[in-house]
Write an enzyme that holds these catalytic residues in place. Structure first.
Site, PDB file in Angstrom:
ATOM      1  N   GLU A 120     -12.509   6.305   2.604  1.00 52.05           N
ATOM      2  CA  GLU A 120     -12.051   5.267   1.660  1.00 52.05           C
ATOM      3  C   GLU A 120     -13.226   4.645   0.903  1.00 52.05           C
ATOM      4  OE1 GLU A 120      -9.032   5.159   1.043  1.00 52.05           O
ATOM      5  OE2 GLU A 120      -7.905   5.631   2.867  1.00 52.05           O
ATOM      6  N   HIS A 143     -11.119  -2.337   6.167  1.00 49.16           N
ATOM      7  CA  HIS A 143      -9.771  -1.762   6.109  1.00 49.16           C
ATOM      8  C   HIS A 143      -9.331  -1.420   7.526  1.00 49.16           C
ATOM      9  CE1 HIS A 143      -6.397   0.829   5.439  1.00 49.16           C
ATOM     10  NE2 HIS A 143      -7.033   1.887   5.888  1.00 49.16           N
ATOM     11  N   HIS A 145      -5.590  -0.844  10.341  1.00 44.88           N
ATOM     12  CA  HIS A 145      -4.156  -0.577  10.449  1.00 44.88           C
ATOM     13  C   HIS A 145      -3.482  -1.640  11.314  1.00 44.88           C
ATOM     14  CE1 HIS A 145      -5.204   3.953   9.568  1.00 44.88           C
ATOM     15  NE2 HIS A 145      -5.432   3.153   8.542  1.00 44.88           N
ATOM     16  N   GLU A 173      -1.850 -22.601   9.555  1.00 47.88           N
ATOM     17  CA  GLU A 173      -3.185 -22.389   8.986  1.00 47.88           C
ATOM     18  C   GLU A 173      -3.210 -21.457   7.777  1.00 47.88           C
ATOM     19  OE1 GLU A 173      -6.495 -23.248  11.190  1.00 47.88           O
ATOM     20  OE2 GLU A 173      -4.989 -24.820  11.076  1.00 47.88           O
ATOM     21  N   HIS A 214       0.847   1.354   5.761  1.00 49.27           N
ATOM     22  CA  HIS A 214      -0.480   1.906   6.069  1.00 49.27           C
ATOM     23  C   HIS A 214      -1.409   0.863   6.713  1.00 49.27           C
ATOM     24  CE1 HIS A 214      -4.101   4.544   4.669  1.00 49.27           C
ATOM     25  NE2 HIS A 214      -4.477   3.695   5.595  1.00 49.27           N
TER      26      HIS A 214
HETATM   27  O1  2HA Z   1      -8.886   7.438   8.314  1.00 49.84           O
HETATM   28  O2  2HA Z   1      -7.899   4.484   7.670  1.00 49.84           O
HETATM   29  O3  2HA Z   1      -7.109   5.086   5.220  1.00 49.84           O
HETATM   30  C1  2HA Z   1      -9.385   6.259   7.852  1.00 49.84           C
HETATM   31  C2  2HA Z   1      -8.320   5.495   7.188  1.00 49.84           C
HETATM   32  C3  2HA Z   1      -7.800   6.044   5.919  1.00 49.84           C
HETATM   33 ZN    ZN Z   2      -6.220   3.644   6.699  1.00 48.86          ZN
END
Ligand code: 2HA
Ligand code: ZN
Length: 275
Positions: A120, A143, A145, A173, A214
């Site tokens: 990413e 980033h 999940h 909050e 995602h």
């Molecule tokens: O594999 O999270 O979005 C890494 C990730 C792709």
């Molecule tokens: Zn991801």
């Protein structure tokens, strides 16, 4: 005489990456190779540990990032497991420098068994550009999940306005921590320049961007700042999922007036598009 460089594994920025990715994995957010983090490192900090002229490898970019020319980053590696970063940072992390023309990066340390920086990288680099324009103190893109934010994208209306309002209502909050709300992209294929451009555009007026089904992107001035933002949104989403699963659902909530009172008390302005 050449001054001996210090051991990179002792560097604060490597230690921080090891600690935070382990915490994220323990939260159940970063299964397998899921998630990626990038942090801007000041040149002075790098020079204590590395000679930037000793390039291990040059990697071409398919999206130019001229505004990041000559900046140093530590990033997670593509395909590497967060579970393993604390055990083997040199295999799983990369320290990179963006070239003068912004068309390539120099690998200075890490990825000792081969591989590339995060899949990413486009979203990270383009978001760094946008956030630096908004805030000179900006340093981190993260980033991950986040389980409940993802779950919420299956059962909640998918507009930034409705999604933000619900998150604000779930924990007192929230409106204080992210008064600008969250942005929400349409579902897109990850790892592409297109999702990078869309994420970076959304970062123009948000520090949190939800990728439906995602995960989430967060921006901050430090690892703690970005992580704190994401965990606050995730906590609110968790409360929403708990409440929605409960027979009868929401019986009462924080009112609009109470949100405005909160914002006034903490001197923040809730995004008027979402109020
Ligand atoms: O594999 O999270 O979005 C890494 C990730 C792709
Ligand atoms: Zn991801």
């Amino acid at each position: 005489m050449i001054k001996q460089k210090k051991d990179l594994k002792q560097a604060v920025f490597v230690q921080e990456m090891m600690t935070i990715t382990q915490a994220m994995w323990r939260n159940g957010w970063d299964e397998a190779n899921g998630g990626n983090v990038s942090l801007i490192i000041p040149e002075d900090d790098i020079l204590e540990f590395l000679d930037p002229n000793q390039v291990k490898r040059q990697i071409d970019l398919d999206f130019p990032v001229k505004p990041l020319a000559n900046l140093y980053f530590i990033v997670t590696g593509s395909g590497k497991y967060f579970k393993n970063i604390a055990k083997d940072p040199e295999d799983t992390l990369a320290i990179i420098k963006v070239s003068e023309n912004g068309q390539s990066i120099d690998l200075l340390w890490g990825l000792s068994n081969g591989g590339k920086p995060t899949s990413e990288l486009a979203s990270h680099f383009m978001s760094h550009i946008t956030r630096l324009e908004q805030d000179p103190k900006h340093r981190v893109i993260m980033h991950t999940h986040t389980t409940n934010v993802i779950a919420m994208t299956f059962v909640h209306e998918l507009t930034a306005k409705a999604f933000t309002k619900t998150l604000w209502q779930m924990c007192t909050e929230c409106v204080v921590v992210f008064p600008e709300g969250v942005a929400l992209l349409p579902w897109m294929v990850p790892g592409t320049s297109q999702i990078g451009e869309a994420t970076a555009k959304a970062m123009g007026d948000h520090r949190l961007v939800v990728w439906p089904h995602h995960g989430i992107f967060g921006a901050g001035s430090s690892i703690d700042d970005a992580f704190g933002l994401i965990e606050t949104a995730e906590k609110a989403a968790q409360v929403y999922m708990l409440v929605s699963a409960h027979q009868g659902g929401v019986q009462q909530s924080i009112t609009d007036q109470e949100l405005m009172d909160l914002a006034a008390a903490f001197n923040v302005t809730p995004n008027p598009n979402y109020m």
